[in-house]
Design an enzyme around this catalytic site. Structure first.
Site, PDB file in Angstrom:
ATOM      1  N   ASP A  55     -10.395  17.270 109.417  1.00 51.09           N
ATOM      2  CA  ASP A  55     -10.418  16.083 108.909  1.00 51.09           C
ATOM      3  C   ASP A  55     -10.052  16.192 107.487  1.00 51.09           C
ATOM      4  O   ASP A  55     -10.718  16.594 106.706  1.00 51.09           O
ATOM      5  CB  ASP A  55     -11.798  15.462 109.083  1.00 51.09           C
ATOM      6  CG  ASP A  55     -11.906  13.845 108.543  1.00 51.09           C
ATOM      7  OD1 ASP A  55     -10.921  13.524 107.714  1.00 51.09           O
ATOM      8  OD2 ASP A  55     -12.726  13.151 109.084  1.00 51.09           O
ATOM      9  N   HIS A  56      -8.726  15.571 107.120  1.00 46.58           N
ATOM     10  CA  HIS A  56      -8.072  15.976 105.720  1.00 46.58           C
ATOM     11  C   HIS A  56      -8.959  15.492 104.630  1.00 46.58           C
ATOM     12  O   HIS A  56      -8.771  15.706 103.764  1.00 46.58           O
ATOM     13  CB  HIS A  56      -6.629  15.606 105.644  1.00 46.58           C
ATOM     14  CG  HIS A  56      -6.384  14.286 105.883  1.00 46.58           C
ATOM     15  ND1 HIS A  56      -5.935  13.532 106.958  1.00 46.58           N
ATOM     16  CD2 HIS A  56      -6.111  13.315 104.882  1.00 46.58           C
ATOM     17  CE1 HIS A  56      -5.906  12.376 106.459  1.00 46.58           C
ATOM     18  NE2 HIS A  56      -6.029  12.079 105.210  1.00 46.58           N
TER      19      HIS A  56
ATOM     20  N   HIS B   7     -13.054   9.841 109.766  1.00 45.25           N
ATOM     21  CA  HIS B   7     -13.191   9.698 108.443  1.00 45.25           C
ATOM     22  C   HIS B   7     -14.307   9.038 107.739  1.00 45.25           C
ATOM     23  O   HIS B   7     -15.064   9.584 106.889  1.00 45.25           O
ATOM     24  CB  HIS B   7     -11.907   9.152 107.714  1.00 45.25           C
ATOM     25  CG  HIS B   7     -10.592   9.726 108.247  1.00 45.25           C
ATOM     26  ND1 HIS B   7     -10.452  11.159 108.129  1.00 45.25           N
ATOM     27  CD2 HIS B   7      -9.483   9.311 108.750  1.00 45.25           C
ATOM     28  CE1 HIS B   7      -9.205  11.333 108.553  1.00 45.25           C
ATOM     29  NE2 HIS B   7      -8.612  10.262 108.891  1.00 45.25           N
TER      30      HIS B   7
END
Ligand code: NAD
Length: 481
Positions: free
Chosen positions: A172-173, A235
């Site tokens: 999950d960047h 996110h």
């Protein structure tokens, strides 16, 4: 400020989907920057894999176009020297032996699944069947990790059939952003905040992830997913966990992830009247860039915006609401967490002085940094009137250009894969718990046949989202670029 670069040992990294958008825009440029920084040794091997019949030279040409053209030519050549290409179709058996020949049995070997999720299980199986998986193997999987709890469970099971959880890196960047780690540093490295970090002192918390872009280029995927699945389940949920979690005993991958999991498990189901869904309307006169026209479905009920209020039912947060919102085609691109503190218990300066709550804003993009709004006296004569002033720390200003965004997240996360540090990656049980909370929300509005509220492109979203706050005597902090 000069950041300290600790080179990693030579490794082999295989990028499945090496010709795709993500590989070209994010993964390879991130690797190149780490190479230029001296973190990736020249002996490292980066192997692009996709279906196209390309030679190494073709692939290097393709990659060269994606790299920063201002870079030193010799650096680009040296980097490309590490790059190879092997054509493989995930559905077929040829090419795997050739790929195996490139890999060293002594090195960390990471397989980055930058392909559509329906290929993840098959790739895992083929890595196993063709003898490419060993104890030094790590696999990296991109979001979306499942479409719901059932599909996420199936995906977890398909990966778990051949890999231990300690070998699986679910990206999950958002978690790779400098500010996200700074959030933990601010909370757990300062005496100042943690004693106030609870329902006694915090009135509420807002998490906003606003985008200006629409769904163009991802229409089919997005219309199938919607904002709740695409953004909230991963996110926003991850950010909420980091804000709400208890201090882990140590900064260790499982200790951190255990605490995050407890937060998700403590989330109450969301009440239907605590959710607002929206869908953007056209901005131009020909009406072609509205959500429905873009996805080609005049009756689509997929949300491009969602705002909701939720509660973390535990000792620390009982009674403190968390407001989450995210949407496309909004007024500005801005990801920010606002911790809004309670007012002082008594207004000693009288009603005419005004009262302001302290707000700690943690900005993830576009300008990563932290601001604390404090109350002071308005300067000059005229009695005691109070105003807010920001104590602002922009990471780019304070730490120099090394504190950039986006690319940095991928750089950090890929290096963490090579180093074997899973702290910033989602564990299987976290993903499962997050879907377990998200699924009933989606099932609820499907059962009720709810249609999202239209909102103007370039606005702050549907008016009902303001109402969600107003009902509680609160308001959203502005969405600022
Ligand atoms: P893409 O369609 O641009 O690229 C897909 C790649 O997979 C191509 O290289 C293609 O050749 C390869 N491929 C397709 N079928 C194959 C097969 N049978 N065997 C071997 N290779 C095959 O997709 P993308 O945008 O690069 O996305 C890749 C993954 O990353 C997806 O899971 C996507 O959801 C995720 N993701 C992408 C982005 C982004 O910004 N592009 C952001 C977040 C997550």
């Amino acid at each position: 400020m000069v950041s300290r670069v600790i080179p990693v040992d030579p490794f082999d990294l295989v990028i499945f989907g090496g010709t795709g958008d993500l590989a070209k825009r994010k993964i390879l440029p991130a690797l190149f920057r780490r190479f230029c920084a001296g973190q990736i040794p020249r002996e490292a091997r980066i192997i692009g894999v996709a279906r196209s019949e390309l030679t190494d030279a073709d692939y290097r040409d393709l990659i060269a176009k994606t790299l920063d053209g201002t870079s030193d030519k010799s650096q680009i050549d040296a980097f490309l020297n590490c790059v190879r290409y092997v054509p493989i179709d995930a559905h077929r058996t040829d090419g795997w032996a050739r790929l195996n020949d490139f890999l060293s049995p002594e090195r960390v070997r990471a397989f980055y699944f930058s392909v559509a999720p329906h290929l993840f299980g098959e790739l895992a199986q083929r890595l196993h069947d063709h003898g490419l998986a060993n104890d030094l193997t790590r696999i990296v999987v991109e979001k979306p990790f499942g479409h719901d709890l059932e599909s996420a469970n199936a995906l977890n099971a398909a990966l778990a059939a051949h890999f231990d959880e300690s070998q699986i890196y679910r990206i999950d960047h958002y978690l790779g952003k400098e500010t996200v780690q700074n959030l933990m540093a601010v909370r757990f490295g300062n005496m100042l905040f943690e004693p106030l970090w609870n329902s006694q002192y915090v009135d509420h918390i807002q998490i906003t992830v606003a985008e200006t872009i629409g769904v163009a280029g991802r229409e089919a995927y997005y219309d199938y997913a919607g904002a709740m699945r695409d953004m909230v389940q991963n996110h926003l949920m991850q950010l909420l966990c980091l804000i709400a979690m208890e201090p882990p005993a140590k900064f260790d991958p499982d200790a951190v992830r255990d605490e995050k999991l407890k937060v998700i498990r403590a989330l109450d189901p969301v009440e239907p009247y605590h959710i607002v869904r929206g869908q953007y309307e056209a901005a131009n006169e020909d009406m072609q860039d509205g959500y429905r026209a873009q996805v080609g479905k005049p009756r689509s009920t997929t949300e491009s915006y969602v705002a909701l209020k939720c509660h973390v039912s535990n000792w620390r947060w009982a009674g403190t609401p968390f407001y989450l919102r995210t949407g496309k085609r909004l007024v500005a691109r801005s990801s920010v967490i606002n911790v809004v503190f309670k007012n002082t218990p008594h207004a000693i300066f009288g009603p005419e002085a005004g009262r302001h709550a302290n707000v700690l804003s943690i900005r993830l993009q576009p300008d990563e940094g932290i601001t604390l709004k404090v109350t002071i006296k308005e300067p000059g004569p005229g009695g005691m009137r109070l105003i807010d002033v920001p104590l602002d720390m922009s990471f780019a200003e304070a730490l120099g250009s090394g504190a950039n965004e986006a690319g940095d997240a991928y750089e950090r996360l890929i290096m963490d894969v090579i180093r074997g540090n899973q702290t910033l990656f989602m564990r299987g049980d976290e993903v499962k718990a997050a879907w377990g909370w998200t699924d009933p929300v989606i099932a609820g509005w499907q059962a009720r046949g709810e249609v999202p509220k239209p909102y103007a492109s370039g606005s702050i979203g549907p008016g009902d989202a303001d109402e969600l706050m107003r009902r509680d005597g609160r308001r959203w902090q502005g969405i600022k670029p």
